[in-house]
Design an enzyme around this catalytic site. Structure first.
Site, PDB file in Angstrom:
ATOM      1  CB  SER A 153      -0.906   0.029   1.230  1.00 50.94           C
ATOM      2  OG  SER A 153      -1.563   1.287   1.351  1.00 50.94           O
ATOM      3  CE1 TYR A 167      -4.382  -1.737   4.681  1.00 50.92           C
ATOM      4  CE2 TYR A 167      -3.371   0.365   4.130  1.00 50.92           C
ATOM      5  CZ  TYR A 167      -3.941  -0.833   3.733  1.00 50.92           C
ATOM      6  OH  TYR A 167      -4.061  -1.122   2.392  1.00 50.92           O
TER       7      TYR A 167
END
Length: 258
Positions: A153, A167
């Site tokens: 990501s 995350y």
């Protein structure tokens, strides 16, 4: 456009002909788009997901209707044995493994005080442990020209919102894992790379979410990516012309971090 290409089977038998790919998290979103795109380039594809079997079956049917070959394997990537067995089942079914795409992912954002140790373990298991376990088993079967592609990501580099600590932490771990393993795998002719999508229109991050306008403001192109655009990039990394790319963390983010 990708669905039109696949319906005509233009790519079948092309650059990935004869190769076998395993895509974790392949029943929806980016993972499903990758599974379809690799098949369109000629690969036989196994895909795993914890999602209901119907979701994976739809992806398999789409691949088969375009002339490809695929198999769905239901597996919870938090379970190391399930991940190991998915690799083994892929090889048992198709006789080999050439491409591993670690696309399984989850997302949660909330204030630090609200995170539990269970939340921490959940994200670590999905984003880090599952990748390590899959790679450890896959390299027993990957040969010269093998490809490992992690789906990370852009939040491993840039976190312009609050609540994303776990995350970002776990996606940043994938950056280091990818760099370090390139040294181990390079002499064996196996490449490993980390593709880092920016805002992408999936069920996990829909373009019509109330938070979407603030996300769009941070991109240069003022839109979300489609899963198919991420899949196109992955298909190149999986292909024969990417052999000198390894240990790389590759952003595809519409200028999100520009």
């Amino acid at each position: 456009m990708l669905e039109e290409i696949m319906s005509k089977n233009i790519y079948a038998g092309a650059v990935l002909n004869g190769r076998v790919a395993l895509v974790t998290g392949g029943s929806n979103g980016i993972g499903a788009a990758i599974a379809k795109r690799l098949s369109a380039d000629g690969a036989t594809v196994a895909l795993t997901d914890i999602a209901p079997p119907d979701d994976a079956a739809k992806v398999v049917r789409a691949i088969e209707s375009a002339g490809g070959k695929a198999r769905a394997i239901q597996a919870d990537v938090r379970d190391a044995d399930a991940v190991t067995n998915a690799v083994k089942e892929t090889v048992a079914s198709f006789g080999r493994l050439d491409i591993l795409v670690n696309a399984a992912g989850v997302f949660v954002a909330k204030p630090l005080e609200e995170f539990s140790v269970d939340d921490f373990q959940w994200l670590v298991d999905v984003h880090v442990k599952s990748i390590f376990v899959a790679i450890k088993e896959a390299v027993k079967h990957l040969g010269e020209g093998g490809r490992i592609i992690n789906i990370g990501s852009i939040n491993s580099d840039y976190v312009p919102y609050s609540g994303g600590v776990l995350y970002a932490l776990t996606k940043a771990a994938v950056v280091g894992l990818t760099k370090a393993l390139s040294r181990d795998l390079g002499p064996r002719g196996i490449t490993i790379n980390n593709v880092k999508p920016g805002p992408t229109n999936t069920d996990m991050n829909p373009a019509d979410d109330p938070a979407a306008p603030s996300i769009l403001d941070r991109t240069a192109v003022k839109r979300f990516a489609s899963p198919e655009e991420i899949a196109e990039f992955v298909a190149f990394i999986a292909g024969p012309k990417s052999g000198f790319i390894t240990g790389a963390n590759l952003s595809i983010d519409g200028g999100y971090t520009a």
